[in-house]
Design an enzyme around this catalytic site. Structure first.
Site, PDB file in Angstrom:
ATOM      1  CD  GLU A 141      59.501 -93.007   1.136  1.00 20.63           C
ATOM      2  OE1 GLU A 141      58.655 -92.886   1.926  1.00 20.63           O
ATOM      3  OE2 GLU A 141      59.584 -92.536  -0.018  1.00 20.63           O
ATOM      4  CG  ASP A 266      44.146-115.603   1.152  1.00 27.63           C
ATOM      5  OD1 ASP A 266      45.288-115.674   0.874  1.00 27.63           O
ATOM      6  OD2 ASP A 266      43.654-115.300   2.164  1.00 27.63           O
ATOM      7  CG  ASP A 321      48.828-117.015  -0.937  1.00 23.71           C
ATOM      8  OD1 ASP A 321      49.921-116.996  -1.435  1.00 23.71           O
ATOM      9  OD2 ASP A 321      48.296-117.307   0.081  1.00 23.71           O
ATOM     10  CG  HIS A 399      40.957-114.561   5.016  1.00 23.87           C
ATOM     11  ND1 HIS A 399      42.340-115.362   5.427  1.00 23.87           N
ATOM     12  CD2 HIS A 399      40.105-114.402   6.313  1.00 23.87           C
ATOM     13  CE1 HIS A 399      42.205-115.476   6.533  1.00 23.87           C
ATOM     14  NE2 HIS A 399      41.189-115.131   7.366  1.00 23.87           N
ATOM     15  CG  ASP A 402      45.864-110.859   2.040  1.00 27.17           C
ATOM     16  OD1 ASP A 402      46.666-109.978   2.014  1.00 27.17           O
ATOM     17  OD2 ASP A 402      46.012-111.955   2.667  1.00 27.17           O
TER      18      ASP A 402
END
Length: 428
Positions: A141, A266, A321, A399, A402
Site C-alpha cells: 500500500e 469537532d 472529537d 472542521h 472531521d
C-alpha cells in the site's frame, strides 16, 4: 524446492501471466527496485509474496521485512498474504508462524520475515538480525507512505551488509495523477522495473464469479470509478480530495424521508471554530446528505449546547472529537448526549477514503451548511517541495469534514469489518 516436505507446485498455477516476465527478471536479478501498481484483483501482492518466500527458501542469508504505513494493518494484509504464499507453495511444514510479535521463520535455514509499520520509524531503524541481511523489502500500500524521502530513509537503514537486494513496492494508484506515487511511477532508473496490471490478465477462476459480476456492474453504472478501482487508472488530474460532492438545496420531500440521522462534532480550540454537522446516510444508494450545521469560533459550552439542541430536538447521540473529554463532560452535564469518537491509528485515512471513495455522492445544502460546502469543495492535498501531492491529508480547514467522520464512525467500522470478512487473501 529445498525440503522433502514441500509439495511440487507449478508456478504458472500461482502467478498470473502478466507477471511471468517479471519472475524471470527477478531470477536473473536484472533490477533492484520493482514497482508494481494495479487495480483490484491484479494479484500483484500475491506475486510479491511468492517471490519473497521462494527466494528465502533458496538463500540462507536472505531475510525480509514487510511494511505498511500504519503498523496495526500488518496482520490483516502482508502477514496473511505471506502465509498464503507459504501454503500455496506447499511449504507450511517448514515455516514457523509467530503472532505476537508478528514473524515468520524458515526453519531449515533460520532466516526470518519481520513486520513493521512506518508510523514508528525508530522501530525500523533499530531492527537487528542475528544472521544474514535484509535481501527483501516490501512497501505494501505504497500510496499510504508520505513520499520518496520517507522510503529512502527506511532503505538506508535496511540495505546494509548484503550482496544483492530486492525492494518491492505495491499499491493501487490514487485518483490524482499528480499524487507523488503516480508521478514516481513515471520516473525511470536503470535499476528499477515499473509494472502495471489489472484483473483482466488474471485467470477468471482465481477471482471468482462474484468478483467479475461486481466489476461489470460498476463498469456499467460508474465507468470512471471502475477505471480507478478495477483498472488502477488515475482518473483525476488535481489534488481535490472530494470529487463526489454535489452542492444543492435539499428539498422538503427529501427531508421528510430522512430516517438514518447522524450527528458529529469537532471542538474548536483557541481561534479554531467548533463544527457540528447533522446528516442523513442513505445506505442503499451510498449517499450522504448534510442538512444542519453549527459553526463558529469561541462558542462557549452553554451556547454550543443550545445551538446543537435546536438542530437535535430529540437529543440523539452526538459523536464528538475525543481529544477534549472535559468538553464532552460539560455538554453532557448541560443535557446533551455526547460520546467520544474511538479514533485509532489509521482512522483518519480510512475515514477520508470512505467519504471520498466509498460514498457515491455527498449532497450538501449550501444554505443550511455553508461551511461544509466550502470545506468539502475546497479541500485539497498539499504539495511537497518538488510540487508533487503528498500522500497524507492536511489537518486544516477540515472542521466540518472531521465532524462528519466522527458522526459516521460506526458506519465506517461496520463497512470495514464487512470488507475484511469478504477479503480473500492471495488475490489483492
Amino acid at each position: 524446492m529445498t525440503s522433502q516436505n514441500q509439495t511440487q507446485v507449478k508456478l504458472t498455477e500461482l502467478i498470473a501471466p502478466s507477471f511471468y516476465n517479471i519472475h524471470w527478471d527477478i531470477v536473473e536479478h536484472k533490477h533492484t527496485h520493482y514497482k508494481l501498481s494495479g487495480g483490484r484483483g491484479s494479484t500483484k501482492s500475491s506475486f510479491i509474496s511468492l517471490e519473497i518466500i521462494l527466494g528465502m527458501m533458496q538463500d540462507p542469508q536472505a531475510n525480509a521485512i514487510a511494511m505498511r504505513k500504519v503498523g496495526r494493518f500488518l496482520d490483516e494484509s502482508v502477514f496473511q498474504q505471506l502465509i498464503w504464499a507459504i501454503n500455496a507453495l506447499g511449504a507450511s511444514n517448514d515455516w514457523k508462524i509467530r503472532y505476537s510479535p508478528l514473524g515468520l521463520t524458515y526453519t531449515p535455514f533460520g532466516n526470518k520475515i519481520i513486520f513493521r509499520g512506518a508510523d514508528d520509524p525508530q522501530k525500523i531503524k533499530s531492527v537487528k538480525l542475528a544472521n544474514g541481511y535484509f535481501k527483501y523489502s516490501w512497501f505494501e500500500e505504497r500510496a499510504e507512505f508520505d513520499g520518496e524521502e520517507e522510503e529512502r530513509t527506511i532503505l538506508q537503514s535496511l540495505m546494509r551488509g548484503g550482496s544483492e537486494y530486492f525492494v518491492f513496492y505495491s499499491w493501487n494508484p490514487p485518483k490524482s495523477m499528480n499524487n507523488w506515487v503516480n508521478q514516481d511511477a513515471l520516473q525511470t532508473r536503470e535499476d528499477t522495473l515499473t509494472h502495471h496490471s489489472d484483473y483482466r490478465t488474471v485467470p477468471p477462476e482465481w477471482l471468482g464469479e462474484q468478483f467479475l459480476i461486481e466489476a461489470e456492474a460498476l463498469k456499467e453504472t460508474k465507468p470512471k470509478a471502475y477505471e480507478h478501482e478495477y483498472l488502477g487508472i488515475a482518473t483525476g488530474t488535481g489534488g481535490q480530495v472530494f470529487e463526489n460532492v454535489t452542492v444543492r438545496a435539499i428539498t422538503a420531500e427529501e427531508l421528510d424521508r430522512f430516517d438514518r440521522i447522524y450527528h458529529g462534532l469537532d471542538f474548536g480550540f483557541a481561534a479554531d471554530p467548533a463544527a457540528y454537522e447533522k446528516m442523513h446516510f442513505d445506505k442503499a444508494r451510498m449517499r450522504l446528505f448534510l442538512f444542519g450545521e453549527v459553526y463558529g469560533p469561541r462558542l462557549g459550552n452553554t451556547k454550543l449546547a443550545g445551538k446543537i439542541r435546536s438542530l437535535n430536538p430529540l437529543n440523539r447521540l452526538v459523536t464528538a472529537d475525543s481529544e477534549d473529554p472535559r468538553a464532552i463532560d460539560a455538554l453532557n452535564e448541560l443535557g446533551l448526549r455526547v460520546t467520544g469518537a474511538k479514533k485509532g491509528p489509521g482512522s483518519v485515512d480510512f475515514g477520508m477514503e470512505f467519504l471520498s471513495d466509498e460514498i457515491n455522492e455527498i449532497i450538501i445544502d449550501p444554505r443550511r451548511c455553508p461551511n461544509a460546502a466550502r470545506e468539502f469543495t475546497n479541500y485539497e492535498l498539499d504539495r511537497d517541495k518538488n510540487g508533487n501531492f503528498k500522500g497524507s491529508y492536511p489537518d486544516r480547514d477540515n472542521h466540518t469534514i472531521d465532524a462528519v467522520r466522527y458522526a459516521l464512525e460506526d458506519v465506517m467500522t461496520a463497512r470495514k469489518a464487512k470488507i475484511r470478512n469478504k477479503k480473500k487473501y492471495g488475490f489483492n
